[in-house]
Design a protein around this motif. Structure first.
Motif, PDB file in Angstrom:
ATOM      1  N   PHE A 101       0.835  -1.194   0.000  1.00  0.00           N
ATOM      2  CA  PHE A 101       0.000   0.000   0.000  1.00  0.00           C
ATOM      3  C   PHE A 101       0.870   1.245   0.000  1.00  0.00           C
ATOM      4  O   PHE A 101       1.913   1.274   0.664  1.00  0.00           O
ATOM      5  N   ILE A 102       0.417   2.276  -0.702  1.00  0.00           N
ATOM      6  CA  ILE A 102       1.050   3.590  -0.672  1.00  0.00           C
ATOM      7  C   ILE A 102       0.111   4.512   0.089  1.00  0.00           C
ATOM      8  O   ILE A 102      -1.108   4.484  -0.113  1.00  0.00           O
ATOM      9  N   LEU A 103       0.671   5.344   0.958  1.00  0.00           N
ATOM     10  CA  LEU A 103      -0.135   6.265   1.753  1.00  0.00           C
ATOM     11  C   LEU A 103      -0.579   7.446   0.896  1.00  0.00           C
ATOM     12  O   LEU A 103       0.249   8.104   0.257  1.00  0.00           O
ATOM     13  N   ASN A 104      -1.868   7.687   0.894  1.00  0.00           N
ATOM     14  CA  ASN A 104      -2.435   8.863   0.242  1.00  0.00           C
ATOM     15  C   ASN A 104      -2.723   9.877   1.348  1.00  0.00           C
ATOM     16  O   ASN A 104      -3.562   9.629   2.199  1.00  0.00           O
ATOM     17  N   ALA A 105      -1.997  10.983   1.327  1.00  0.00           N
ATOM     18  CA  ALA A 105      -2.165  12.038   2.328  1.00  0.00           C
ATOM     19  C   ALA A 105      -2.696  13.283   1.616  1.00  0.00           C
ATOM     20  O   ALA A 105      -1.932  14.177   1.256  1.00  0.00           O
ATOM     21  N   PRO A 106      -4.006  13.346   1.384  1.00  0.00           N
ATOM     22  CA  PRO A 106      -4.576  14.478   0.653  1.00  0.00           C
ATOM     23  C   PRO A 106      -4.340  15.804   1.373  1.00  0.00           C
ATOM     24  O   PRO A 106      -4.293  15.858   2.603  1.00  0.00           O
ATOM     25  N   THR A 107      -4.202  16.842   0.591  1.00  0.00           N
ATOM     26  CA  THR A 107      -3.992  18.179   1.160  1.00  0.00           C
ATOM     27  C   THR A 107      -5.305  18.943   1.316  1.00  0.00           C
ATOM     28  O   THR A 107      -5.306  20.068   1.796  1.00  0.00           O
ATOM     29  N   ASP A 108      -6.415  18.300   0.928  1.00  0.00           N
ATOM     30  CA  ASP A 108      -7.710  18.990   0.995  1.00  0.00           C
ATOM     31  C   ASP A 108      -8.446  18.752   2.307  1.00  0.00           C
ATOM     32  O   ASP A 108      -9.613  19.096   2.442  1.00  0.00           O
ATOM     33  N   GLY A 109      -7.770  18.155   3.285  1.00  0.00           N
ATOM     34  CA  GLY A 109      -8.398  17.932   4.584  1.00  0.00           C
ATOM     35  C   GLY A 109      -9.069  16.580   4.735  1.00  0.00           C
ATOM     36  O   GLY A 109      -9.488  16.217   5.831  1.00  0.00           O
ATOM     37  N   THR A 110      -9.182  15.811   3.664  1.00  0.00           N
ATOM     38  CA  THR A 110      -9.752  14.466   3.800  1.00  0.00           C
ATOM     39  C   THR A 110      -8.723  13.570   4.487  1.00  0.00           C
ATOM     40  O   THR A 110      -7.519  13.811   4.413  1.00  0.00           O
ATOM     41  N   PRO A 111      -9.188  12.548   5.172  1.00  0.00           N
ATOM     42  CA  PRO A 111      -8.276  11.704   5.953  1.00  0.00           C
ATOM     43  C   PRO A 111      -7.263  10.942   5.081  1.00  0.00           C
ATOM     44  O   PRO A 111      -7.554  10.583   3.943  1.00  0.00           O
ATOM     45  N   GLU A 112      -6.102  10.719   5.669  1.00  0.00           N
ATOM     46  CA  GLU A 112      -5.102   9.868   5.021  1.00  0.00           C
ATOM     47  C   GLU A 112      -5.664   8.455   4.908  1.00  0.00           C
ATOM     48  O   GLU A 112      -6.418   8.005   5.766  1.00  0.00           O
ATOM     49  N   HIS A 113      -5.252   7.759   3.856  1.00  0.00           N
ATOM     50  CA  HIS A 113      -5.650   6.363   3.697  1.00  0.00           C
ATOM     51  C   HIS A 113      -4.641   5.649   2.801  1.00  0.00           C
ATOM     52  O   HIS A 113      -3.873   6.282   2.087  1.00  0.00           O
ATOM     53  N   LEU A 114      -4.658   4.338   2.900  1.00  0.00           N
ATOM     54  CA  LEU A 114      -3.736   3.513   2.130  1.00  0.00           C
ATOM     55  C   LEU A 114      -4.387   3.085   0.823  1.00  0.00           C
ATOM     56  O   LEU A 114      -5.566   2.739   0.795  1.00  0.00           O
ATOM     57  N   VAL A 115      -3.587   3.092  -0.252  1.00  0.00           N
ATOM     58  CA  VAL A 115      -4.061   2.685  -1.572  1.00  0.00           C
ATOM     59  C   VAL A 115      -3.267   1.449  -1.990  1.00  0.00           C
ATOM     60  O   VAL A 115      -2.033   1.470  -2.026  1.00  0.00           O
ATOM     61  N   SER A 116      -3.961   0.376  -2.309  1.00  0.00           N
ATOM     62  CA  SER A 116      -3.337  -0.897  -2.674  1.00  0.00           C
ATOM     63  C   SER A 116      -2.768  -0.846  -4.084  1.00  0.00           C
ATOM     64  O   SER A 116      -3.456  -0.455  -5.024  1.00  0.00           O
ATOM     65  N   ILE A 117      -1.522  -1.291  -4.229  1.00  0.00           N
ATOM     66  CA  ILE A 117      -0.962  -1.362  -5.573  1.00  0.00           C
ATOM     67  C   ILE A 117      -1.547  -2.547  -6.343  1.00  0.00           C
ATOM     68  O   ILE A 117      -1.520  -2.559  -7.561  1.00  0.00           O
ATOM     69  N   GLN A 118      -2.082  -3.537  -5.642  1.00  0.00           N
ATOM     70  CA  GLN A 118      -2.690  -4.679  -6.312  1.00  0.00           C
ATOM     71  C   GLN A 118      -4.099  -4.347  -6.794  1.00  0.00           C
ATOM     72  O   GLN A 118      -4.468  -4.720  -7.896  1.00  0.00           O
ATOM     73  N   ARG A 119      -4.876  -3.684  -5.972  1.00  0.00           N
ATOM     74  CA  ARG A 119      -6.275  -3.415  -6.314  1.00  0.00           C
ATOM     75  C   ARG A 119      -6.475  -2.121  -7.099  1.00  0.00           C
ATOM     76  O   ARG A 119      -7.427  -2.008  -7.853  1.00  0.00           O
ATOM     77  N   GLU A 120      -5.592  -1.144  -6.875  1.00  0.00           N
ATOM     78  CA  GLU A 120      -5.714   0.148  -7.556  1.00  0.00           C
ATOM     79  C   GLU A 120      -4.339   0.608  -8.062  1.00  0.00           C
ATOM     80  O   GLU A 120      -3.846   1.665  -7.663  1.00  0.00           O
ATOM     81  N   PRO A 121      -3.704  -0.160  -8.955  1.00  0.00           N
ATOM     82  CA  PRO A 121      -2.340   0.183  -9.373  1.00  0.00           C
ATOM     83  C   PRO A 121      -2.220   1.540 -10.071  1.00  0.00           C
ATOM     84  O   PRO A 121      -1.235   2.254  -9.853  1.00  0.00           O
ATOM     85  N   GLU A 122      -3.199   1.903 -10.872  1.00  0.00           N
ATOM     86  CA  GLU A 122      -3.122   3.191 -11.571  1.00  0.00           C
ATOM     87  C   GLU A 122      -3.166   4.346 -10.567  1.00  0.00           C
ATOM     88  O   GLU A 122      -2.410   5.313 -10.676  1.00  0.00           O
ATOM     89  N   ARG A 123      -4.044   4.241  -9.603  1.00  0.00           N
ATOM     90  CA  ARG A 123      -4.159   5.286  -8.581  1.00  0.00           C
ATOM     91  C   ARG A 123      -2.916   5.325  -7.693  1.00  0.00           C
ATOM     92  O   ARG A 123      -2.387   6.391  -7.388  1.00  0.00           O
ATOM     93  N   ALA A 124      -2.426   4.154  -7.281  1.00  0.00           N
ATOM     94  CA  ALA A 124      -1.229   4.094  -6.437  1.00  0.00           C
ATOM     95  C   ALA A 124      -0.018   4.679  -7.159  1.00  0.00           C
ATOM     96  O   ALA A 124       0.812   5.348  -6.541  1.00  0.00           O
ATOM     97  N   ALA A 125       0.074   4.462  -8.465  1.00  0.00           N
ATOM     98  CA  ALA A 125       1.211   4.960  -9.238  1.00  0.00           C
ATOM     99  C   ALA A 125       1.247   6.487  -9.284  1.00  0.00           C
ATOM    100  O   ALA A 125       2.320   7.077  -9.478  1.00  0.00           O
ATOM    101  N   LEU A 126       0.122   7.130  -9.092  1.00  0.00           N
ATOM    102  CA  LEU A 126       0.054   8.591  -9.132  1.00  0.00           C
ATOM    103  C   LEU A 126       0.426   9.247  -7.799  1.00  0.00           C
ATOM    104  O   LEU A 126       0.624  10.462  -7.752  1.00  0.00           O
TER     105      LEU A 126
END
Length: 152
Positions: free
Chosen positions: A10-35
């Motif tokens: 998982f790659i940590l997604n730490a949004p700057t818009d105030g939404t909570p941090e969350h983990l993004v799976s490279i297996q389930r969401e590889p395109e999103r994790a790559a960004l």
């Protein structure tokens, strides 16, 4: 495909818009994790329904995989291993006990089948380094060498 031990990165997604941090799976969401910028995240190992690595052990993902590979190399050579996480005050400990192996990550300990643990770690590391790209070619080669050595 082995489903008794599943490895997921998982790659940590730490949004700057105030939404909570969350983990993004490279297996389930590889395109999103790559960004996502950076390599902060976690590695999850699940053995049947047991979580082997606590979710709160968020660290450098390539470093976690290197620590797991180092632990695996030591375990295969001597039957035991103790390796720290890259940047956390937590460790990975693997010790053999006959047909079972004790796997510890941080404060979580479980008994697992050694062949499933070995295969799961190697499969997960190969998958992560394939996702991570050519800058991790040496790590991918290390996984291939370990796979070849465990099949001998």
């Amino acid at each position: 495909m082995n489903t008794a031990l599943i490895a997921e990165s998982f790659i940590l997604n730490a949004p700057t818009d105030g939404t909570p941090e969350h983990l993004v799976s490279i297996q389930r969401e590889p395109e999103r994790a790559a960004l996502l910028p950076g390599t902060l995240g976690s590695v999850q190992l699940r053995y049947h329904s047991l979580q082997l690595i606590p979710v709160d052990l968020v660290d450098d993902v390539p470093g976690i995989w290197r620590a797991l590979l180092e632990a695996l190399e030591s375990f295969l050579a001597t039957g035991e291993a103790e390796v720290p996480f890259p940047n956390l005050e937590a460790g990975i400990v693997i010790t053999g006990h006959g047909p079972w192996t004790k796997f510890t990550a941080g404060s979580v300990r479980h008994l697992v089948e050694p062949d499933l643990l070995i295969d799961g770690i190697l499969a997960g590391a190969a998958e992560y380094y394939s996702f991570a790209g050519s800058e991790h070619a040496a790590d991918a080669a290390r996984v291939a060498a370990l796979r070849a050595g465990t099949r001998a």
